[in-house]
Design a protein around this motif. Structure first.
Motif, PDB file in Angstrom:
ATOM      1  N   ASN A  32       9.124   8.904  13.249  1.00 46.63           N
ATOM      2  CA  ASN A  32       9.242   8.044  12.912  1.00 46.63           C
ATOM      3  C   ASN A  32      10.647   7.306  13.312  1.00 46.63           C
ATOM      4  O   ASN A  32      11.023   7.532  14.094  1.00 46.63           O
ATOM      5  N   GLU A 137       4.526   4.632  11.888  1.00 49.03           N
ATOM      6  CA  GLU A 137       4.301   3.774  10.355  1.00 49.03           C
ATOM      7  C   GLU A 137       5.781   2.277  10.473  1.00 49.03           C
ATOM      8  O   GLU A 137       6.806   3.438  11.098  1.00 49.03           O
ATOM      9  N   ASP A 139       7.174   1.090   7.415  1.00 52.41           N
ATOM     10  CA  ASP A 139       6.837   0.368   6.835  1.00 52.41           C
ATOM     11  C   ASP A 139       9.214   0.881   6.638  1.00 52.41           C
ATOM     12  O   ASP A 139      10.465  -0.395   6.639  1.00 52.41           O
ATOM     13  N   ASP A 140       9.512   1.698   7.600  1.00 55.37           N
ATOM     14  CA  ASP A 140      10.767   2.723   7.573  1.00 55.37           C
ATOM     15  C   ASP A 140      12.179   1.385   8.835  1.00 55.37           C
ATOM     16  O   ASP A 140      12.555   1.074   8.543  1.00 55.37           O
ATOM     17  N   ILE A 142      10.862  -1.117   9.183  1.00 52.82           N
ATOM     18  CA  ILE A 142      10.353  -2.810   9.089  1.00 52.82           C
ATOM     19  C   ILE A 142      12.108  -3.128   8.041  1.00 52.82           C
ATOM     20  O   ILE A 142      12.892  -3.778   7.756  1.00 52.82           O
ATOM     21  N   GLU A 143      12.241  -1.901   7.199  1.00 54.88           N
ATOM     22  CA  GLU A 143      12.440  -1.554   6.094  1.00 54.88           C
ATOM     23  C   GLU A 143      14.698  -1.812   6.618  1.00 54.88           C
ATOM     24  O   GLU A 143      15.761  -3.028   5.898  1.00 54.88           O
ATOM     25  N   LYS A 150      10.541  -8.591   6.619  1.00 46.03           N
ATOM     26  CA  LYS A 150      10.445  -8.141   5.142  1.00 46.03           C
ATOM     27  C   LYS A 150      10.437  -9.611   4.047  1.00 46.03           C
ATOM     28  O   LYS A 150      10.217  -9.755   2.861  1.00 46.03           O
ATOM     29  N   ALA A 160       0.794  -9.406   3.480  1.00 40.50           N
ATOM     30  CA  ALA A 160       1.860  -7.970   3.200  1.00 40.50           C
ATOM     31  C   ALA A 160       0.839  -6.598   2.988  1.00 40.50           C
ATOM     32  O   ALA A 160       0.102  -5.220   3.525  1.00 40.50           O
ATOM     33  N   LYS A 164      -1.416  -2.990   5.419  1.00 42.48           N
ATOM     34  CA  LYS A 164      -0.761  -1.358   4.614  1.00 42.48           C
ATOM     35  C   LYS A 164      -2.594  -0.882   5.232  1.00 42.48           C
ATOM     36  O   LYS A 164      -3.658  -1.499   5.205  1.00 42.48           O
ATOM     37  N   LYS A 169       0.063   2.801   4.522  1.00 45.06           N
ATOM     38  CA  LYS A 169       1.080   2.561   5.088  1.00 45.06           C
ATOM     39  C   LYS A 169       1.119   1.612   5.655  1.00 45.06           C
ATOM     40  O   LYS A 169      -0.275   1.198   5.988  1.00 45.06           O
ATOM     41  N   THR A 170       1.989   1.330   7.016  1.00 43.20           N
ATOM     42  CA  THR A 170       1.310  -0.281   7.550  1.00 43.20           C
ATOM     43  C   THR A 170       2.188   0.714   9.033  1.00 43.20           C
ATOM     44  O   THR A 170       2.919   0.825   9.763  1.00 43.20           O
ATOM     45  N   TYR A 171       1.118   0.786   9.622  1.00 49.57           N
ATOM     46  CA  TYR A 171       0.929   1.130  11.727  1.00 49.57           C
ATOM     47  C   TYR A 171       1.182  -0.323  12.318  1.00 49.57           C
ATOM     48  O   TYR A 171       1.562  -0.570  12.985  1.00 49.57           O
TER      49      TYR A 171
END
Length: 540
Positions: A32, A137, A139-140, A142-143, A150, A160, A164, A169-171
């Motif tokens: 991650n 993954e 998501d983190d 991107i955040e 975003k 969006a 997923k 989750k988004t890969y």
């Protein structure tokens, strides 16, 4: 393991990918953003100017080989420009000698040598490998590091959701086209004028129009050579007609036959109305109202039949089809091939089934073994920025376009090139390549003539375009079962469609009943149940 059908293809691939994923789950591989950010040159807190991602140049490797013809080229000017703006250089790893994108992807994955960024055409396969640990993954990441992505997600929630995987989750980030109108109906208006006819408002009027084109010599050469309805898309040309009898699902080549009716997934060629549609289409074909070579003529049909002044009506892309008015203006006096309102079908509905789907299956993600996850996600984010999106849509400022009142305007050197289309020229430079970016319809609008723009506006303003069937995702088991069942069903449907249309066998109660029973023996009910489950999960 991730994609079971893929793994079954080779014991070597199975073992190699198993070793790869085992390696990806150890403590040394970045699982991650938190575990790998310290390896990343772009993870410091110092603010960099403009679109710079790193103070020092960073090279990221990329696997991109799709449609067996788009292979990443290190010398593409668009990516050179992006390098100058971001300090990130991409190095392609896909062999230009290979002619099979899917095989090359599988071989690359089996080797265990996965580049930093990986482009692919099959989202579900990529997601499965991501879930198993081969890809990060996102998501983190991107955040923390991707404000443009975003923002895009917040403004396009359907995109969006599609991006997923089935575990939420988004890969994988996907290419998103722009502009709702795709294809429409076109008719020879000059022929209508000559015969004193109006554009058809109903299916019966459409039949009468095609009969008139066939029998009343609208091209005026004294020969019965007119081909009233034609298509350059072979089977699609017949599927496009099905909606005239209320049969849905035919227009989507990627998900042929499926549509949702108030939340219930159906298969158009399994519905009772399909018999009526095929009966009529077979009749039209027998009477010469449909091109006798519709199943074989192929991509050149539009050029040949319009150029020979014998084609009367088709269903095709707005921009490229309307261009024939310019191409043939001096060849055929009075030539006028214009968009027309879809005839009201037998249910009284005026609808256009084809559309530009909100998201395509092609896109890219980040390898779990990369040493530069932050730079990678920031680079992906760059293509969603104002500057990056403009670069990917319009090419290079000063070379391909100029900013006029703050908006890109293509140079005449692109717009007036008679040898290549605008998109061909852009793709040769690395623009309009289906990595994850948001397309800007203004790029296409500039080379779309007034005839097409008028038709597009009519279709949009009047709400003719149906909402597309959503691009749902599957689990591994669902994907394997879907592919096995759908392959048999679709092959049978298309073989039977051709036999009926060509008159090899009649369309009647007996033959249609046998057709339905054969679909059921091939598993159409199981296929619909599987699709319903995946659809319900997507909609939730």
């Amino acid at each position: 393991m991730g994609n079971k059908k893929w793994m079954k293809s080779s014991a070597i691939i199975m073992m190699s990918v198993g070793m790869l994923l085992a390696g990806c789950s150890n403590n040394n591989a970045p699982q991650n953003s938190g575990s790998s950010a310290n390896d990343s040159k772009g993870s410091d807190t110092e603010q960099l100017s403009g679109n710079l991602i790193s103070k020092e140049p960073v090279e990221l490797t990329l696997h991109m080989h799709y449609s067996d013809k788009f292979i990443f080229d290190d010398n593409w000017p668009v990516f050179k420009e992006a390098e100058a703006m971001t300090n990130i250089k991409l190095k392609g790893t896909a062999s230009k000698a290979s002619t099979n994108s899917k095989e090359l992807f599988n071989t690359m994955m089996a080797s265990g040598k996965i580049p930093d960024l990986v482009h692919h055409q099959i989202k579900e396969q990529y997601d499965s490998l991501g879930i198993e640990g081969a890809f990060l993954e996102l998501d983190d990441l991107i955040e923390k590091y991707a404000p443009n992505i975003k923002k895009f997600f917040s403004e396009h929630p359907d995109a969006a959701k599609y991006m997923k995987a089935y575990n939420g989750k988004t890969y994988f980030l996907n290419f998103t086209p722009d502009g709702p109108a795709a294809r429409g109906w076109f008719v020879r208006q000059d022929w209508l004028d000559k015969l004193g006819l109006e554009q058809p408002k109903t299916v019966d009027e459409l039949y009468a129009l095609l009969k008139a084109f066939k029998e009343k010599d609208p091209n005026g050469n004294g020969v019965n050579d007119e081909i009233p309805y034609f298509s350059r898309s072979k089977l699609d040309g017949i599927y496009d007609l099905l909606i005239q009898w209320g049969v849905q699902g035919g227009a989507d080549a990627a998900k042929r036959g499926f549509y949702a009716d108030n939340g219930v997934v159906k298969y158009g060629m399994y519905e009772p109305d399909y018999k009526t549609a095929i009966e009529n289409i077979a009749k039209w074909y027998k009477e010469g109202l449909i091109d006798k070579e519709i199943f074989t003529r192929g991509e050149k049909a539009r050029n040949i039949l319009l150029g020979d002044n014998v084609g009367g009506m088709t269903h095709d892309w707005f921009a490229s089809t309307a261009n024939f008015n310019d191409i043939l203006a001096t060849e055929i006096p009075g030539f006028s091939f214009v968009p027309m309102t879809p005839p009201a079908n037998t249910e009284g509905k005026v609808i256009e089934e084809s559309s530009r789907k909100g998201t395509h299956a092609s896109g890219w993600g980040i390898s779990a073994t990369t040493k530069h996850p932050v730079e990678a996600i920031k680079y992906m984010d760059f293509w969603f920025s104002e500057e990056g999106r403009r670069l990917m849509n319009f090419g290079i400022e000063g070379k391909d376009y100029d900013l006029v009142d703050g908006k890109p305007k293509f140079k005449d050197s692109l717009l007036k090139n008679k040898e290549k289309t605008v998109i061909q020229q852009l793709q040769e430079e690395g623009a309009q390549i289906e990595l994850a970016f948001y397309q800007d319809y203004a790029y296409e609008e500039q080379w779309t003539n007034a005839t097409a723009l008028k038709g597009i506006k009519e279709y949009i303003d009047n709400g003719y375009i149906m909402k597309a069937y959503p691009p749902i995702s599957y689990t591994d088991d669902e994907r394997t079962k879907f592919e096995e069942l759908n392959a048999g069903v679709l092959t049978y449907v298309e073989e039977k469609l051709q036999r009926w249309v060509l008159g090899v066998e009649p369309v009647n109660d007996e033959t249609f009943s046998k057709y339905i029973k054969e679909l059921e023996s091939l598993g159409i009910k199981d296929l619909l149940a599987l699709e319903q489950g995946a659809y319900d999960r997507y909609m939730k």
